[in-house]
Motif scaffolding. Structure first.
Motif, mmCIF file in Angstrom:
data_model
loop_
_atom_site.group_PDB
_atom_site.id
_atom_site.type_symbol
_atom_site.label_atom_id
_atom_site.label_comp_id
_atom_site.label_asym_id
_atom_site.label_seq_id
_atom_site.Cartn_x
_atom_site.Cartn_y
_atom_site.Cartn_z
ATOM 1 N N TRP A 1 0.966 -1.077 0.009
ATOM 2 C CA TRP A 1 0.022 -0.082 0.010
ATOM 3 C C TRP A 1 0.703 1.178 -0.056
ATOM 4 O O TRP A 1 1.749 1.496 0.723
ATOM 5 N N SER A 2 0.784 1.973 -0.780
ATOM 6 C CA SER A 2 1.473 3.509 -1.098
ATOM 7 C C SER A 2 0.762 4.650 -0.344
ATOM 8 O O SER A 2 -0.309 4.818 -0.906
ATOM 9 N N ASP A 3 1.045 5.070 0.836
ATOM 10 C CA ASP A 3 0.628 6.269 1.590
ATOM 11 C C ASP A 3 0.693 7.406 0.565
ATOM 12 O O ASP A 3 -0.247 8.129 0.774
ATOM 13 N N ARG A 4 1.833 7.506 -0.225
ATOM 14 C CA ARG A 4 1.759 8.729 -1.069
ATOM 15 C C ARG A 4 0.604 8.892 -2.136
ATOM 16 O O ARG A 4 0.067 9.770 -2.368
ATOM 17 N N MET A 5 0.428 7.531 -2.709
ATOM 18 C CA MET A 5 -0.886 7.657 -3.791
ATOM 19 C C MET A 5 -2.072 7.154 -3.394
ATOM 20 O O MET A 5 -3.072 7.256 -4.034
ATOM 21 N N GLN A 6 -2.173 6.765 -2.099
ATOM 22 C CA GLN A 6 -3.441 6.175 -1.449
ATOM 23 C C GLN A 6 -4.038 5.217 -2.352
ATOM 24 O O GLN A 6 -5.246 4.960 -2.406
ATOM 25 N N GLN A 7 -3.223 4.184 -2.654
ATOM 26 C CA GLN A 7 -3.584 2.937 -3.408
ATOM 27 C C GLN A 7 -2.533 2.068 -3.581
ATOM 28 O O GLN A 7 -1.087 2.346 -3.352
ATOM 29 N N PRO A 8 -2.570 0.704 -3.634
ATOM 30 C CA PRO A 8 -1.580 -0.149 -3.978
ATOM 31 C C PRO A 8 -0.753 -0.275 -5.123
ATOM 32 O O PRO A 8 -1.291 0.514 -6.015
ATOM 33 N N ILE A 9 0.478 -0.608 -5.133
ATOM 34 C CA ILE A 9 1.558 -0.671 -6.268
ATOM 35 C C ILE A 9 2.050 -1.955 -6.098
ATOM 36 O O ILE A 9 2.491 -2.574 -5.022
ATOM 37 N N SER A 10 2.451 -2.591 -7.064
ATOM 38 C CA SER A 10 3.243 -3.788 -7.181
ATOM 39 C C SER A 10 4.404 -3.625 -8.012
ATOM 40 O O SER A 10 4.365 -2.635 -8.776
ATOM 41 N N LEU A 11 5.275 -4.737 -7.551
ATOM 42 C CA LEU A 11 6.828 -4.500 -8.465
ATOM 43 C C LEU A 11 7.070 -5.865 -8.627
ATOM 44 O O LEU A 11 6.891 -6.695 -7.995
ATOM 45 N N ALA A 12 7.555 -6.098 -9.988
ATOM 46 C CA ALA A 12 7.820 -7.667 -10.561
ATOM 47 C C ALA A 12 9.320 -7.516 -11.075
ATOM 48 O O ALA A 12 9.941 -6.368 -11.004
ATOM 49 N N ARG A 13 10.185 -8.564 -10.677
ATOM 50 C CA ARG A 13 11.393 -8.518 -11.104
ATOM 51 C C ARG A 13 11.700 -10.016 -11.653
ATOM 52 O O ARG A 13 11.255 -10.848 -11.565
ATOM 53 N N TRP A 14 12.515 -10.032 -12.998
ATOM 54 C CA TRP A 14 13.098 -11.025 -13.596
ATOM 55 C C TRP A 14 14.466 -10.972 -13.626
ATOM 56 O O TRP A 14 15.135 -9.998 -13.787
ATOM 57 N N GLY A 15 15.343 -11.960 -13.259
ATOM 58 C CA GLY A 15 16.851 -12.126 -13.267
ATOM 59 C C GLY A 15 17.441 -12.451 -12.041
ATOM 60 O O GLY A 15 16.726 -12.170 -11.038
ATOM 61 N N HIS A 16 18.764 -12.774 -12.002
ATOM 62 C CA HIS A 16 19.244 -13.140 -10.752
ATOM 63 C C HIS A 16 20.439 -11.976 -10.261
ATOM 64 O O HIS A 16 20.469 -11.674 -9.162
#
Length: 241
Positions: A8-23
């Motif tokens: 949950w992002s307090d700055r934007m007042q909504q959730p945000i996701s982050l994805a990652r690929w690689g080592h």
């Protein structure tokens, strides 16, 4: 090889996701198009197009939800709200997304390369210009850099802070000194739905402040579509990383 997280992002007042690929490898934050989510670049095979760079450890790809882009594309709320959210999105990238990337890197705070297409190109260039101490280079593909058409041609302090076409002309001091040590690549086709004039306008603004940049035209056979970006992104990551 792939990991995702959401908060949950307090700055934007909504959730945000982050994805990652690689080592391991140079961290690259790829912004989605318009209202895309963190996994859009995988569904549209852009991660696969960069597969050799990822698998060889040259780059480690990250992508976050295009929270503000979604609001722009769907004309959510008032223009003032969309401009506020765009500004807060950039603040969330610097204050929330990057710390999550650093944690994934084992606490190493290396400068991050940004990339993106369309509105993602805007975000990649904008965060580099706003936070040059945090980012190393920006790759803008088929960029849309003037956003007023998504905002009923309105303007506010929030848009001024978020839009490099607007804040760069008056930028001076340490932020500009740092930005002049970075570089921006502005690539565009000239086929259907492309407007290379947007890239030239961004280049003129960057160049007027002494920021290293170049515009690459890929010609009329390249359209505003994923097939173009499959070709562009690996080429430029191979150059930058």
């Amino acid at each position: 090889m792939k990991a995702t997280e959401r908060w949950w992002s307090d700055r934007m007042q909504q959730p945000i996701s982050l994805a990652r690929w690689g080592h391991y490898g140079t961290p690259v934050l790829v912004f989605p198009t318009a209202g895309g989510d963190a996994e859009e670049i995988e569904r549209n095979h852009l991660v696969g197009a960069c597969g050799e760079l990822v698998e060889s450890g040259r780059v480690k790809l990250y992508s976050c939800d295009s929270v503000a882009g979604r609001a722009l594309a769907t004309f959510a709320g008032t223009p003032a709200y969309r401009m506020w959210l765009l500004n807060k999105f950039h603040e969330a990238v610097a204050g929330e997304v990057l710390p999550a990337i650093y944690a994934d890197l084992g606490g190493h705070r290396s400068r991050v390369v940004t990339a993106g297409a369309s509105i993602g190109a805007f975000n990649s260039v904008a965060v580099l210009c706003r936070y040059p101490d945090l980012f190393d280079a920006a790759i803008g593909m088929s960029g849309t850099y003037r956003l007023q058409r998504f905002l009923d041609e309105q303007f506010s302090d929030d848009l001024y802070l978020a839009s490099p076409l607007d804040f760069l002309p008056g930028l001076e001091g340490p932020q500009l000194d740092s930005l002049r040590q970075r570089r921006v690549i502005l690539a565009s086709g000239e086929g259907a739905w492309e407007d290379i004039g947007e890239s030239w306008a961004m280049a003129d603004t960057l160049g007027s402040k002494g920021v290293p940049n170049r515009v690459d035209s890929w010609g009329p056979e390249f359209e505003h579509d994923w097939a173009t970006w499959w070709r562009m992104l690996p080429q430029y990551l191979n150059e930058v990383c």
